[in-house]
Design a protein around this motif. Structure first.
Motif, PDB file in Angstrom:
ATOM      1  N   VAL A 175     -19.490  13.299 -17.795  1.00 32.72           N
ATOM      2  CA  VAL A 175     -19.914  14.216 -16.956  1.00 32.72           C
ATOM      3  C   VAL A 175     -21.352  13.777 -16.612  1.00 32.72           C
ATOM      4  N   ARG A 176     -21.878  13.404 -17.644  1.00 36.46           N
ATOM      5  CA  ARG A 176     -23.399  12.929 -17.046  1.00 36.46           C
ATOM      6  C   ARG A 176     -23.593  11.847 -16.109  1.00 36.46           C
ATOM      7  N   VAL A 177     -22.289  10.644 -16.430  1.00 34.99           N
ATOM      8  CA  VAL A 177     -22.186   9.804 -15.647  1.00 34.99           C
ATOM      9  C   VAL A 177     -21.754  10.079 -14.189  1.00 34.99           C
ATOM     10  N   LEU A 178     -20.934  11.175 -14.024  1.00 30.40           N
ATOM     11  CA  LEU A 178     -20.476  11.595 -12.627  1.00 30.40           C
ATOM     12  C   LEU A 178     -21.705  12.376 -11.937  1.00 30.40           C
ATOM     13  N   ARG A 179     -22.511  12.913 -12.938  1.00 28.70           N
ATOM     14  CA  ARG A 179     -23.711  13.673 -12.253  1.00 28.70           C
ATOM     15  C   ARG A 179     -24.997  12.741 -11.945  1.00 28.70           C
ATOM     16  N   GLY A 180     -24.819  11.300 -12.432  1.00 23.62           N
ATOM     17  CA  GLY A 180     -26.060  10.684 -12.329  1.00 23.62           C
ATOM     18  C   GLY A 180     -27.218  10.747 -13.308  1.00 23.62           C
ATOM     19  N   LEU A 181     -26.944  11.615 -14.342  1.00 27.58           N
ATOM     20  CA  LEU A 181     -27.805  11.888 -15.414  1.00 27.58           C
ATOM     21  C   LEU A 181     -28.122  10.887 -16.428  1.00 27.58           C
ATOM     22  N   PRO A 182     -29.066  10.645 -17.058  1.00 25.88           N
ATOM     23  CA  PRO A 182     -29.446   9.628 -18.044  1.00 25.88           C
ATOM     24  C   PRO A 182     -28.474   9.826 -19.334  1.00 25.88           C
ATOM     25  N   ILE A 183     -28.292   8.867 -19.829  1.00 25.61           N
ATOM     26  CA  ILE A 183     -27.234   8.763 -21.009  1.00 25.61           C
ATOM     27  C   ILE A 183     -27.720   8.238 -22.262  1.00 25.61           C
ATOM     28  N   SER A 184     -28.925   7.256 -21.841  1.00 26.80           N
ATOM     29  CA  SER A 184     -29.925   6.745 -23.106  1.00 26.80           C
ATOM     30  C   SER A 184     -31.243   6.841 -22.989  1.00 26.80           C
TER      31      SER A 184
END
Length: 371
Positions: free
Chosen positions: A344-353
Protein backbone atom coordinates in the motif's frame (compact mmCIF):
# COMPACT_ATOMS: atom_id res chain seq x y z
CA UNK A 1 -6.41 7.77 1.50
CA UNK A 2 -9.09 5.41 2.83
CA UNK A 3 -7.78 2.04 4.04
CA UNK A 4 -7.92 -0.73 1.44
CA UNK A 5 -7.71 -4.50 1.60
CA UNK A 6 -4.22 -5.74 0.73
CA UNK A 7 -2.71 -9.23 0.64
CA UNK A 8 0.91 -9.84 1.66
CA UNK A 9 3.04 -12.85 0.81
CA UNK A 10 6.24 -14.14 2.38
CA UNK A 11 8.30 -17.28 1.97
CA UNK A 12 11.26 -17.26 4.30
CA UNK A 13 14.85 -18.21 3.58
CA UNK A 14 14.52 -21.02 6.10
CA UNK A 15 12.63 -23.03 3.41
CA UNK A 16 10.01 -24.52 5.71
CA UNK A 17 7.90 -25.33 2.64
CA UNK A 18 5.13 -22.84 3.41
CA UNK A 19 3.74 -19.69 1.84
CA UNK A 20 2.68 -17.13 4.47
CA UNK A 21 -0.42 -15.29 3.19
CA UNK A 22 -2.01 -12.43 5.14
CA UNK A 23 -4.93 -10.10 4.45
CA UNK A 24 -5.07 -6.69 6.17
CA UNK A 25 -6.92 -3.42 5.66
CA UNK A 26 -4.56 -0.44 5.77
CA UNK A 27 -3.73 2.98 4.34
CA UNK A 28 0.00 2.21 4.63
CA UNK A 29 0.28 4.14 7.89
CA UNK A 30 -2.22 2.51 10.26
CA UNK A 31 -3.87 -0.90 10.33
CA UNK A 32 -7.66 -0.67 10.20
CA UNK A 33 -8.36 -4.43 10.20
CA UNK A 34 -6.10 -7.45 10.67
CA UNK A 35 -8.25 -9.60 8.41
CA UNK A 36 -6.97 -13.17 8.22
CA UNK A 37 -3.87 -15.26 7.69
CA UNK A 38 -2.91 -18.74 6.54
CA UNK A 39 0.07 -20.99 5.93
CA UNK A 40 -0.27 -22.57 2.49
CA UNK A 41 2.16 -25.49 2.04
CA UNK A 42 4.08 -25.78 -1.22
CA UNK A 43 3.91 -29.17 -2.92
CA UNK A 44 7.07 -31.19 -2.29
CA UNK A 45 8.12 -30.72 -5.94
CA UNK A 46 8.42 -26.94 -5.43
CA UNK A 47 10.25 -27.37 -2.10
CA UNK A 48 12.81 -29.60 -3.81
CA UNK A 49 13.08 -27.18 -6.74
CA UNK A 50 13.71 -24.23 -4.37
CA UNK A 51 16.39 -26.11 -2.41
CA UNK A 52 18.25 -26.81 -5.67
CA UNK A 53 17.72 -23.18 -6.76
CA UNK A 54 19.34 -21.91 -3.55
CA UNK A 55 22.25 -24.29 -4.06
CA UNK A 56 22.82 -23.05 -7.64
CA UNK A 57 22.42 -19.41 -6.54
CA UNK A 58 25.37 -19.77 -4.14
CA UNK A 59 27.51 -21.18 -6.94
CA UNK A 60 26.43 -18.35 -9.28
CA UNK A 61 27.10 -15.65 -6.64
CA UNK A 62 26.07 -12.74 -8.92
CA UNK A 63 28.74 -13.67 -11.49
CA UNK A 64 27.82 -14.34 -15.14
CA UNK A 65 24.38 -15.27 -16.47
CA UNK A 66 21.73 -16.40 -14.00
CA UNK A 67 21.17 -20.14 -13.66
CA UNK A 68 18.37 -21.44 -15.93
CA UNK A 69 16.65 -22.93 -12.89
CA UNK A 70 15.76 -19.39 -11.73
CA UNK A 71 13.12 -19.01 -14.46
CA UNK A 72 11.62 -22.43 -13.77
CA UNK A 73 11.45 -21.82 -10.01
CA UNK A 74 10.13 -18.28 -10.47
CA UNK A 75 7.18 -19.41 -12.59
CA UNK A 76 6.37 -22.35 -10.30
CA UNK A 77 6.38 -20.28 -7.10
CA UNK A 78 4.49 -17.37 -8.71
CA UNK A 79 1.69 -19.71 -9.82
CA UNK A 80 1.59 -21.45 -6.42
CA UNK A 81 1.51 -18.14 -4.54
CA UNK A 82 -1.18 -16.72 -6.85
CA UNK A 83 -3.38 -19.72 -6.07
CA UNK A 84 -2.72 -19.26 -2.34
CA UNK A 85 -3.81 -15.59 -2.55
CA UNK A 86 -7.07 -16.46 -4.33
CA UNK A 87 -7.85 -19.23 -1.84
CA UNK A 88 -7.31 -16.97 1.18
CA UNK A 89 -9.33 -14.07 -0.22
CA UNK A 90 -12.28 -16.30 -1.14
CA UNK A 91 -12.14 -18.14 2.21
CA UNK A 92 -12.66 -14.73 3.88
CA UNK A 93 -15.79 -14.07 1.81
CA UNK A 94 -14.16 -11.53 -0.54
CA UNK A 95 -13.28 -11.63 -4.24
CA UNK A 96 -10.11 -10.43 -5.96
CA UNK A 97 -12.08 -7.32 -7.03
CA UNK A 98 -12.17 -6.31 -3.34
CA UNK A 99 -8.35 -6.34 -3.09
CA UNK A 100 -6.51 -3.09 -3.78
CA UNK A 101 -3.01 -4.50 -4.06
CA UNK A 102 -0.90 -7.60 -3.41
CA UNK A 103 2.55 -7.37 -1.81
CA UNK A 104 4.60 -10.15 -3.44
CA UNK A 105 7.98 -10.41 -1.74
CA UNK A 106 9.16 -13.48 -3.66
CA UNK A 107 11.81 -16.00 -2.62
CA UNK A 108 15.21 -14.60 -1.68
CA UNK A 109 17.83 -16.84 -3.29
CA UNK A 110 20.88 -14.67 -2.63
CA UNK A 111 21.63 -11.46 -0.73
CA UNK A 112 25.02 -9.75 -0.59
CA UNK A 113 25.33 -6.73 1.66
CA UNK A 114 27.19 -3.65 0.37
CA UNK A 115 30.86 -3.22 1.20
CA UNK A 116 33.20 -0.26 0.99
CA UNK A 117 33.33 0.77 -2.66
CA UNK A 118 30.79 -1.86 -3.78
CA UNK A 119 26.99 -1.76 -3.90
CA UNK A 120 25.12 -4.71 -2.45
CA UNK A 121 23.12 -7.12 -4.60
CA UNK A 122 20.00 -9.12 -3.94
CA UNK A 123 17.81 -11.52 -5.90
CA UNK A 124 14.21 -12.42 -5.10
CA UNK A 125 12.41 -14.80 -7.43
CA UNK A 126 8.84 -13.69 -8.16
CA UNK A 127 7.15 -12.54 -11.38
CA UNK A 128 4.82 -9.69 -10.44
CA UNK A 129 3.56 -9.27 -14.02
CA UNK A 130 2.58 -12.96 -14.17
CA UNK A 131 0.78 -12.74 -10.82
CA UNK A 132 -1.11 -9.67 -12.06
CA UNK A 133 -2.06 -11.53 -15.25
CA UNK A 134 -3.35 -14.50 -13.22
CA UNK A 135 -5.26 -12.54 -10.55
CA UNK A 136 -6.14 -9.26 -12.28
CA UNK A 137 -5.10 -7.26 -9.19
CA UNK A 138 -2.27 -4.72 -8.86
CA UNK A 139 0.92 -6.38 -7.58
CA UNK A 140 3.81 -4.65 -5.80
CA UNK A 141 7.03 -6.68 -6.02
CA UNK A 142 10.85 -6.41 -6.14
CA UNK A 143 10.87 -4.44 -2.89
CA UNK A 144 14.64 -4.46 -2.25
CA UNK A 145 16.47 -3.59 -5.49
CA UNK A 146 15.98 0.21 -5.53
CA UNK A 147 17.26 0.44 -1.96
CA UNK A 148 20.42 -1.45 -2.86
CA UNK A 149 21.03 0.56 -6.05
CA UNK A 150 20.95 3.67 -3.81
CA UNK A 151 23.64 2.17 -1.55
CA UNK A 152 21.33 0.63 1.05
CA UNK A 153 21.43 -2.82 2.64
CA UNK A 154 18.10 -3.84 1.08
CA UNK A 155 17.11 -5.28 4.48
CA UNK A 156 15.43 -5.37 6.87
CA UNK A 157 12.26 -3.85 5.39
CA UNK A 158 9.90 -4.67 8.26
CA UNK A 159 10.71 -1.49 10.24
CA UNK A 160 7.86 0.63 8.82
CA UNK A 161 5.31 -2.03 9.74
CA UNK A 162 6.83 -2.86 13.12
CA UNK A 163 6.78 0.86 13.98
CA UNK A 164 3.10 1.13 13.03
CA UNK A 165 2.38 -1.81 15.37
CA UNK A 166 4.47 -0.32 18.20
CA UNK A 167 2.76 3.04 17.76
CA UNK A 168 -0.69 1.40 17.95
CA UNK A 169 0.46 -0.45 21.10
CA UNK A 170 1.60 2.85 22.62
CA UNK A 171 5.08 1.40 23.06
CA UNK A 172 8.27 3.41 23.53
CA UNK A 173 12.01 2.82 23.40
CA UNK A 174 11.85 0.25 26.19
CA UNK A 175 10.26 -2.27 23.81
CA UNK A 176 11.60 -3.59 20.49
CA UNK A 177 10.36 -6.12 17.93
CA UNK A 178 12.54 -9.16 17.20
CA UNK A 179 11.76 -11.38 14.22
CA UNK A 180 13.26 -14.87 14.38
CA UNK A 181 13.10 -16.23 10.83
CA UNK A 182 16.04 -17.73 8.95
CA UNK A 183 17.95 -14.60 10.00
CA UNK A 184 17.05 -12.51 13.08
CA UNK A 185 16.21 -8.82 12.72
CA UNK A 186 15.24 -6.15 15.22
CA UNK A 187 13.24 -2.91 15.08
CA UNK A 188 13.62 -0.28 17.82
CA UNK A 189 11.54 2.90 18.00
CA UNK A 190 12.14 5.70 20.49
CA UNK A 191 8.46 6.68 20.66
CA UNK A 192 9.07 9.79 18.53
CA UNK A 193 10.90 9.99 15.19
CA UNK A 194 13.87 7.66 15.54
CA UNK A 195 13.52 4.11 14.14
CA UNK A 196 16.48 1.73 13.96
CA UNK A 197 16.44 -1.71 12.34
CA UNK A 198 19.09 -4.26 11.39
CA UNK A 199 19.84 -7.98 11.19
CA UNK A 200 21.20 -9.15 14.55
CA UNK A 201 22.63 -12.48 13.35
CA UNK A 202 21.31 -15.93 12.50
CA UNK A 203 18.04 -17.34 13.85
CA UNK A 204 16.62 -20.64 12.62
CA UNK A 205 18.59 -21.20 9.40
CA UNK A 206 21.85 -22.72 10.79
CA UNK A 207 19.91 -24.69 13.41
CA UNK A 208 17.50 -26.16 10.86
CA UNK A 209 20.33 -26.99 8.45
CA UNK A 210 22.24 -28.70 11.28
CA UNK A 211 19.20 -30.79 12.30
CA UNK A 212 18.64 -31.79 8.65
CA UNK A 213 22.32 -32.76 8.29
CA UNK A 214 21.89 -35.13 11.24
CA UNK A 215 18.84 -36.73 9.59
CA UNK A 216 16.63 -35.65 12.51
CA UNK A 217 13.90 -33.80 10.62
CA UNK A 218 13.49 -30.19 9.48
CA UNK A 219 13.94 -28.34 12.79
CA UNK A 220 14.56 -28.66 16.52
CA UNK A 221 10.87 -29.03 17.31
CA UNK A 222 9.97 -27.33 20.61
CA UNK A 223 13.71 -26.84 21.25
CA UNK A 224 13.82 -30.42 22.56
CA UNK A 225 17.29 -31.27 21.24
CA UNK A 226 18.86 -28.02 22.45
CA UNK A 227 17.15 -28.44 25.82
CA UNK A 228 18.67 -31.93 26.24
CA UNK A 229 22.12 -30.82 25.03
CA UNK A 230 24.88 -28.75 26.64
CA UNK A 231 26.18 -25.48 25.21
CA UNK A 232 29.84 -25.73 24.22
CA UNK A 233 30.86 -22.51 25.98
CA UNK A 234 34.35 -22.42 24.47
CA UNK A 235 32.94 -22.76 20.95
CA UNK A 236 30.27 -20.15 21.72
CA UNK A 237 32.82 -17.65 23.06
CA UNK A 238 34.80 -18.01 19.82
CA UNK A 239 31.69 -17.59 17.65
CA UNK A 240 30.77 -14.43 19.56
CA UNK A 241 34.03 -12.82 18.40
CA UNK A 242 32.65 -12.62 14.85
CA UNK A 243 33.14 -9.02 13.64
CA UNK A 244 29.58 -8.74 12.32
CA UNK A 245 28.20 -8.74 15.86
CA UNK A 246 29.93 -5.51 16.90
CA UNK A 247 29.79 -3.85 13.47
CA UNK A 248 27.70 -0.65 13.59
CA UNK A 249 24.27 -0.70 11.95
CA UNK A 250 22.79 -0.46 9.36
CA UNK A 251 23.76 -4.00 8.41
CA UNK A 252 22.18 -7.07 6.83
CA UNK A 253 22.88 -10.75 6.28
CA UNK A 254 22.33 -13.51 3.77
CA UNK A 255 20.79 -16.66 5.19
CA UNK A 256 24.09 -18.52 4.59
CA UNK A 257 26.43 -15.93 6.16
CA UNK A 258 26.27 -17.96 9.37
CA UNK A 259 25.98 -21.68 8.66
CA UNK A 260 25.51 -25.05 10.30
CA UNK A 261 29.28 -25.56 10.16
CA UNK A 262 29.44 -23.50 13.37
CA UNK A 263 28.42 -26.74 15.14
CA UNK A 264 30.78 -29.09 13.27
CA UNK A 265 31.99 -31.97 15.43
CA UNK A 266 29.34 -31.54 18.10
CA UNK A 267 26.62 -34.08 18.93
CA UNK A 268 23.08 -33.33 17.82
CA UNK A 269 22.04 -32.06 21.27
CA UNK A 270 25.18 -30.05 21.99
CA UNK A 271 25.20 -28.61 18.46
CA UNK A 272 21.56 -27.54 18.72
CA UNK A 273 22.17 -26.04 22.17
CA UNK A 274 25.25 -24.13 20.98
CA UNK A 275 23.59 -22.76 17.82
CA UNK A 276 20.51 -21.71 19.81
CA UNK A 277 22.68 -20.00 22.42
CA UNK A 278 24.59 -18.20 19.67
CA UNK A 279 21.37 -16.78 18.18
CA UNK A 280 20.30 -15.51 21.62
CA UNK A 281 23.69 -14.12 22.60
CA UNK A 282 24.00 -12.35 19.21
CA UNK A 283 20.67 -10.62 19.96
CA UNK A 284 22.17 -9.47 23.27
CA UNK A 285 25.13 -7.92 21.44
CA UNK A 286 22.69 -6.20 19.07
CA UNK A 287 20.76 -4.68 21.99
CA UNK A 288 24.02 -3.20 23.28
CA UNK A 289 24.37 -1.25 20.00
CA UNK A 290 21.03 0.56 20.37
CA UNK A 291 20.81 4.11 21.78
CA UNK A 292 18.73 2.68 24.63
CA UNK A 293 18.78 -1.02 25.56
CA UNK A 294 15.12 -2.14 25.64
CA UNK A 295 13.88 -4.17 28.59
CA UNK A 296 11.39 -6.16 26.54
CA UNK A 297 11.44 -7.89 23.15
CA UNK A 298 8.21 -8.74 21.35
CA UNK A 299 9.14 -11.83 19.32
CA UNK A 300 7.61 -12.86 15.99
CA UNK A 301 8.55 -15.53 13.46
CA UNK A 302 9.07 -19.26 13.77
CA UNK A 303 11.77 -19.03 16.43
CA UNK A 304 9.28 -17.89 19.03
CA UNK A 305 7.79 -21.40 18.97
CA UNK A 306 11.11 -22.71 20.34
CA UNK A 307 10.90 -22.49 24.17
CA UNK A 308 14.65 -23.11 24.52
CA UNK A 309 15.45 -20.17 22.25
CA UNK A 310 12.98 -17.93 24.10
CA UNK A 311 14.47 -18.92 27.47
CA UNK A 312 17.99 -18.28 26.18
CA UNK A 313 16.98 -14.76 25.12
CA UNK A 314 16.36 -14.07 28.80
CA UNK A 315 19.51 -15.81 30.08
CA UNK A 316 21.98 -14.90 27.33
CA UNK A 317 20.63 -11.64 25.86
CA UNK A 318 19.53 -10.31 29.26
CA UNK A 319 16.09 -9.23 28.13
CA UNK A 320 12.46 -10.16 28.76
CA UNK A 321 11.18 -11.92 25.62
CA UNK A 322 7.44 -12.29 25.04
CA UNK A 323 5.55 -13.75 22.13
CA UNK A 324 3.91 -11.29 19.71
CA UNK A 325 0.53 -12.69 20.73
CA UNK A 326 0.81 -11.02 24.15
CA UNK A 327 0.22 -7.70 22.32
CA UNK A 328 -2.62 -9.18 20.26
CA UNK A 329 -0.45 -9.60 17.16
CA UNK A 330 -0.28 -12.73 14.98
CA UNK A 331 3.35 -13.76 15.40
CA UNK A 332 3.46 -16.05 12.36
CA UNK A 333 1.70 -13.51 10.14
CA UNK A 334 3.81 -10.43 10.79
CA UNK A 335 6.15 -10.71 7.80
CA UNK A 336 3.34 -11.41 5.34
CA UNK A 337 1.28 -8.57 6.87
CA UNK A 338 4.33 -6.35 6.51
CA UNK A 339 4.42 -6.84 2.73
CA UNK A 340 0.69 -6.10 2.44
CA UNK A 341 1.40 -2.88 4.38
CA UNK A 342 4.44 -2.03 2.23
CA UNK A 343 2.48 -2.73 -0.97
CA UNK A 344 0.00 0.00 0.00
CA UNK A 345 2.94 2.33 0.66
CA UNK A 346 4.31 1.50 -2.82
CA UNK A 347 0.86 2.26 -4.27
CA UNK A 348 0.79 5.62 -2.44
CA UNK A 349 4.41 6.57 -3.29
CA UNK A 350 5.45 6.51 0.38
CA UNK A 351 8.99 5.51 1.44
CA UNK A 352 9.59 1.91 2.49
CA UNK A 353 13.21 2.19 3.69
CA UNK A 354 15.11 4.82 5.65
CA UNK A 355 18.69 5.90 6.48
CA UNK A 356 18.43 4.38 9.98
CA UNK A 357 17.02 1.04 8.77
CA UNK A 358 18.93 0.19 5.59
CA UNK A 359 21.48 3.01 5.31
CA UNK A 360 20.03 4.70 2.22
CA UNK A 361 20.93 8.41 1.86
CA UNK A 362 17.31 9.53 2.35
CA UNK A 363 13.88 7.89 2.83
CA UNK A 364 13.39 5.74 -0.25
CA UNK A 365 10.43 4.63 -2.26
CA UNK A 366 10.81 1.12 -3.57
CA UNK A 367 9.11 -1.79 -5.23
CA UNK A 368 7.74 -2.14 -8.72
CA UNK A 369 4.02 -2.13 -9.53
CA UNK A 370 2.41 -4.51 -12.01
CA UNK A 371 -0.99 -3.41 -13.31
Amino acid sequence: MEPIWAVGLMTGTVLDGNIDVALIKTDGERIADFGTYTLAPYPQTIRTLLEETLRQARVWNFTGPEPAIFREAEEALTRAQSAAVKDLVESYGLTMANIGVIGFHGQTVLHRAPQAGRLGETRQLGDGELMHAILGTKVAYDFRSADMRAGGQGAPLAAAYHTALLRAADASGDMAVLNLGGVANITWWDGKDNVIAFDTGPANAPLNDFIKSKGLGDMDRDGALASAGTVNEARLAKLLQHPYLTKPYPKSLDRFDFGAAMADGLSAGDGAATLTAFTAAAVGKALDLLPHRPGKLVVSGGGRHNPTMMAMLASRAGVEAVQAETLGWKGDALEAECFAFLAVRVLRGLPISFPSTTGVPQPMRGGRLAG
